[in-house]
Design an enzyme around this catalytic site. Sequence first.
Site, PDB file in Angstrom:
ATOM      1  N   HIS A  72       0.783  -1.235   0.000  1.00 24.66           N
ATOM      2  CA  HIS A  72       0.000   0.000   0.000  1.00 24.66           C
ATOM      3  C   HIS A  72       0.816   1.288   0.000  1.00 24.66           C
ATOM      4  CE1 HIS A  72       0.441   0.080   4.451  1.00 24.66           C
ATOM      5  NE2 HIS A  72       0.137   1.361   4.342  1.00 24.66           N
ATOM      6  N   GLU A  76       3.368   5.496  -3.106  1.00 27.48           N
ATOM      7  CA  GLU A  76       3.382   6.784  -2.413  1.00 27.48           C
ATOM      8  C   GLU A  76       4.754   7.125  -1.829  1.00 27.48           C
ATOM      9  OE1 GLU A  76       1.061   8.643   1.408  1.00 27.48           O
ATOM     10  OE2 GLU A  76      -0.085   7.392   0.028  1.00 27.48           O
ATOM     11  N   ASP A  77       5.469   6.134  -1.335  1.00 28.83           N
ATOM     12  CA  ASP A  77       6.677   6.417  -0.551  1.00 28.83           C
ATOM     13  C   ASP A  77       7.982   5.859  -1.110  1.00 28.83           C
ATOM     14  OD1 ASP A  77       5.143   7.809   1.287  1.00 28.83           O
ATOM     15  OD2 ASP A  77       4.811   6.060   2.551  1.00 28.83           O
ATOM     16  N   ASP A 133      -4.585   0.141   7.992  1.00 30.55           N
ATOM     17  CA  ASP A 133      -3.493   1.122   7.974  1.00 30.55           C
ATOM     18  C   ASP A 133      -3.676   2.151   9.089  1.00 30.55           C
ATOM     19  OD1 ASP A 133      -1.263   2.631   7.023  1.00 30.55           O
ATOM     20  OD2 ASP A 133      -2.581   3.822   5.734  1.00 30.55           O
TER      21      ASP A 133
END
Length: 196
Positions: A72, A76-77, A133
Amino acid sequence: MISMSISQACRMSTGIKELIKAINFAAIKHTDQRRKDPRKSPYINHPVGVMNILCDEGGVTDIPTLMGAVLHDTVEDTDTSPEEILTEFGEEVADIVKQVTDDKNLPKAERKRLQIVNAPHKTEKAKLVKLADKLYNLRDLSKSTPEGWTEERVKEYRIWSSRVCTGLVGTNKALEEELQKELASHGVKFPCSEDN
Protein backbone atom coordinates in the site's frame (compact mmCIF):
# COMPACT_ATOMS: atom_id res chain seq x y z
CA MET A 1 -9.14 -34.35 8.64
CA ILE A 2 -8.47 -31.60 6.13
CA SER A 3 -9.81 -32.29 2.69
CA MET A 4 -9.01 -30.20 -0.37
CA SER A 5 -9.29 -30.78 -4.09
CA ILE A 6 -6.19 -30.54 -6.26
CA SER A 7 -7.59 -27.43 -7.96
CA GLN A 8 -8.18 -25.78 -4.56
CA ALA A 9 -4.64 -26.66 -3.47
CA CYS A 10 -3.18 -25.24 -6.70
CA ARG A 11 -5.14 -21.98 -6.31
CA MET A 12 -4.05 -21.67 -2.70
CA SER A 13 -0.46 -22.43 -3.60
CA THR A 14 -0.52 -19.79 -6.37
CA GLY A 15 -2.07 -17.26 -3.99
CA ILE A 16 0.56 -17.86 -1.32
CA LYS A 17 3.30 -17.61 -3.94
CA GLU A 18 1.89 -14.27 -5.15
CA LEU A 19 1.58 -12.99 -1.57
CA ILE A 20 5.20 -13.91 -0.81
CA LYS A 21 6.24 -12.17 -4.04
CA ALA A 22 4.41 -9.01 -2.88
CA ILE A 23 6.01 -9.15 0.59
CA ASN A 24 9.46 -9.52 -0.98
CA PHE A 25 8.76 -6.67 -3.43
CA ALA A 26 7.70 -4.38 -0.56
CA ALA A 27 10.73 -5.37 1.52
CA ILE A 28 13.09 -4.48 -1.34
CA LYS A 29 11.31 -1.19 -2.07
CA HIS A 30 11.28 -0.11 1.59
CA THR A 31 14.82 -1.40 2.35
CA ASP A 32 16.40 1.90 3.36
CA GLN A 33 13.32 3.49 4.91
CA ARG A 34 12.68 3.90 8.63
CA ARG A 35 9.58 4.82 10.63
CA LYS A 36 9.59 8.18 12.42
CA ASP A 37 9.50 6.61 15.88
CA PRO A 38 12.43 7.22 18.29
CA ARG A 39 13.81 3.71 17.56
CA LYS A 40 13.74 4.33 13.79
CA SER A 41 12.03 0.98 13.22
CA PRO A 42 12.39 -0.57 9.75
CA TYR A 43 9.58 0.80 7.57
CA ILE A 44 8.66 -2.67 6.28
CA ASN A 45 7.28 -3.42 9.76
CA HIS A 46 4.36 -1.12 8.89
CA PRO A 47 3.01 -2.73 5.68
CA VAL A 48 3.59 -6.23 7.06
CA GLY A 49 1.81 -5.16 10.25
CA VAL A 50 -1.13 -3.77 8.25
CA MET A 51 -1.40 -7.07 6.39
CA ASN A 52 -1.26 -8.95 9.71
CA ILE A 53 -4.04 -6.82 11.24
CA LEU A 54 -6.25 -7.60 8.24
CA CYS A 55 -5.62 -11.32 8.46
CA ASP A 56 -5.37 -11.86 12.21
CA GLU A 57 -7.88 -9.35 13.58
CA GLY A 58 -10.09 -8.67 10.56
CA GLY A 59 -10.36 -12.29 9.42
CA VAL A 60 -9.41 -11.27 5.88
CA THR A 61 -7.99 -14.12 3.80
CA ASP A 62 -8.46 -12.63 0.33
CA ILE A 63 -5.00 -12.74 -1.26
CA PRO A 64 -5.33 -9.59 -3.46
CA THR A 65 -6.44 -7.59 -0.40
CA LEU A 66 -3.49 -8.86 1.64
CA MET A 67 -1.17 -8.09 -1.28
CA GLY A 68 -2.64 -4.59 -1.51
CA ALA A 69 -1.98 -4.14 2.20
CA VAL A 70 1.69 -5.06 2.03
CA LEU A 71 2.16 -2.94 -1.11
CA HIS A 72 0.00 0.00 0.00
CA ASP A 73 2.85 2.50 0.51
CA THR A 74 5.14 1.48 -2.35
CA VAL A 75 3.84 3.96 -4.92
CA GLU A 76 3.38 6.78 -2.41
CA ASP A 77 6.68 6.42 -0.55
CA THR A 78 9.18 4.74 -2.90
CA ASP A 79 10.24 4.97 -6.54
CA THR A 80 7.59 2.40 -7.53
CA SER A 81 5.25 3.43 -10.32
CA PRO A 82 1.59 2.40 -10.60
CA GLU A 83 2.52 0.69 -13.87
CA GLU A 84 5.11 -1.44 -12.06
CA ILE A 85 2.47 -2.64 -9.58
CA LEU A 86 0.13 -3.40 -12.48
CA THR A 87 2.80 -5.35 -14.37
CA GLU A 88 4.03 -7.30 -11.35
CA PHE A 89 0.73 -7.98 -9.55
CA GLY A 90 -2.17 -7.40 -11.93
CA GLU A 91 -5.11 -5.05 -12.21
CA GLU A 92 -6.95 -5.97 -9.01
CA VAL A 93 -3.96 -5.39 -6.72
CA ALA A 94 -2.91 -2.28 -8.66
CA ASP A 95 -6.40 -0.85 -8.19
CA ILE A 96 -6.31 -1.42 -4.42
CA VAL A 97 -2.90 0.27 -4.17
CA LYS A 98 -4.04 3.17 -6.36
CA GLN A 99 -7.11 3.78 -4.19
CA VAL A 100 -5.05 4.05 -0.99
CA THR A 101 -2.24 6.13 -2.48
CA ASP A 102 -2.14 9.87 -1.91
CA ASP A 103 -1.11 12.20 -4.74
CA LYS A 104 2.12 13.68 -3.37
CA ASN A 105 1.86 16.51 -5.93
CA LEU A 106 -0.98 17.98 -3.85
CA PRO A 107 -0.43 20.00 -0.66
CA LYS A 108 -0.63 17.93 2.53
CA ALA A 109 -3.84 19.61 3.74
CA GLU A 110 -5.56 18.79 0.44
CA ARG A 111 -4.38 15.16 0.57
CA LYS A 112 -5.80 14.85 4.07
CA ARG A 113 -9.09 16.45 3.03
CA LEU A 114 -9.38 14.09 0.06
CA GLN A 115 -8.86 11.03 2.27
CA ILE A 116 -11.94 12.06 4.27
CA VAL A 117 -14.02 12.89 1.19
CA ASN A 118 -13.03 9.80 -0.82
CA ALA A 119 -13.13 7.16 1.95
CA PRO A 120 -16.81 6.19 1.47
CA HIS A 121 -16.32 5.77 -2.29
CA LYS A 122 -13.50 3.22 -2.22
CA THR A 123 -13.98 -0.46 -3.02
CA GLU A 124 -14.42 -2.84 -0.09
CA LYS A 125 -10.88 -4.16 -0.50
CA ALA A 126 -9.36 -0.66 -0.45
CA LYS A 127 -11.50 0.21 2.57
CA LEU A 128 -10.15 -2.83 4.41
CA VAL A 129 -6.56 -1.77 3.72
CA LYS A 130 -7.32 1.81 4.81
CA LEU A 131 -8.94 0.62 8.08
CA ALA A 132 -5.99 -1.60 8.96
CA ASP A 133 -3.49 1.12 7.97
CA LYS A 134 -5.14 3.68 10.24
CA LEU A 135 -5.42 1.17 13.10
CA TYR A 136 -1.73 0.31 12.81
CA ASN A 137 -0.72 3.99 12.78
CA LEU A 138 -2.95 4.85 15.74
CA ARG A 139 -1.53 1.99 17.79
CA ASP A 140 1.96 3.11 16.85
CA LEU A 141 1.14 6.60 18.14
CA SER A 142 0.05 5.09 21.45
CA LYS A 143 3.41 3.34 21.79
CA SER A 144 5.59 6.34 20.96
CA THR A 145 5.33 9.80 19.47
CA PRO A 146 7.09 10.28 16.12
CA GLU A 147 10.12 12.53 16.27
CA GLY A 148 9.14 16.17 15.86
CA TRP A 149 5.45 15.62 16.67
CA THR A 150 3.80 17.69 19.41
CA GLU A 151 0.96 16.44 21.60
CA GLU A 152 -1.35 18.71 19.59
CA ARG A 153 -0.29 17.11 16.31
CA VAL A 154 -0.89 13.62 17.74
CA LYS A 155 -4.37 14.71 18.90
CA GLU A 156 -5.14 16.20 15.47
CA TYR A 157 -3.99 12.98 13.76
CA ARG A 158 -6.32 10.91 15.91
CA ILE A 159 -9.30 13.18 15.18
CA TRP A 160 -8.49 13.21 11.45
CA SER A 161 -8.14 9.40 11.43
CA SER A 162 -11.56 9.10 13.03
CA ARG A 163 -13.02 11.31 10.31
CA VAL A 164 -11.38 9.22 7.55
CA CYS A 165 -12.48 5.92 9.09
CA THR A 166 -16.04 7.14 9.66
CA GLY A 167 -16.34 6.99 5.88
CA LEU A 168 -15.32 3.33 6.04
CA VAL A 169 -17.91 2.19 8.61
CA GLY A 170 -19.69 -1.00 7.62
CA THR A 171 -16.62 -2.60 6.06
CA ASN A 172 -15.32 -4.85 8.86
CA LYS A 173 -16.94 -4.92 12.29
CA ALA A 174 -13.92 -6.39 14.09
CA LEU A 175 -11.51 -3.73 12.77
CA GLU A 176 -14.03 -0.96 13.42
CA GLU A 177 -14.43 -2.14 17.03
CA GLU A 178 -10.65 -2.09 17.47
CA LEU A 179 -10.50 1.43 16.01
CA GLN A 180 -13.27 2.52 18.34
CA LYS A 181 -11.40 1.14 21.37
CA GLU A 182 -8.10 2.69 20.31
CA LEU A 183 -9.60 6.12 19.66
CA ALA A 184 -11.83 6.06 22.77
CA SER A 185 -8.78 5.37 24.94
CA HIS A 186 -7.58 8.83 23.85
CA GLY A 187 -10.93 10.58 24.14
CA VAL A 188 -11.71 10.57 20.40
CA LYS A 189 -15.16 9.55 19.21
CA PHE A 190 -15.54 6.98 16.43
CA PRO A 191 -17.54 7.02 14.31
CA CYS A 192 -17.61 10.77 14.47
CA SER A 193 -19.94 13.47 13.25
CA GLU A 194 -19.00 16.39 10.99
CA ASP A 195 -18.26 18.65 13.95
CA ASN A 196 -15.71 16.50 15.77
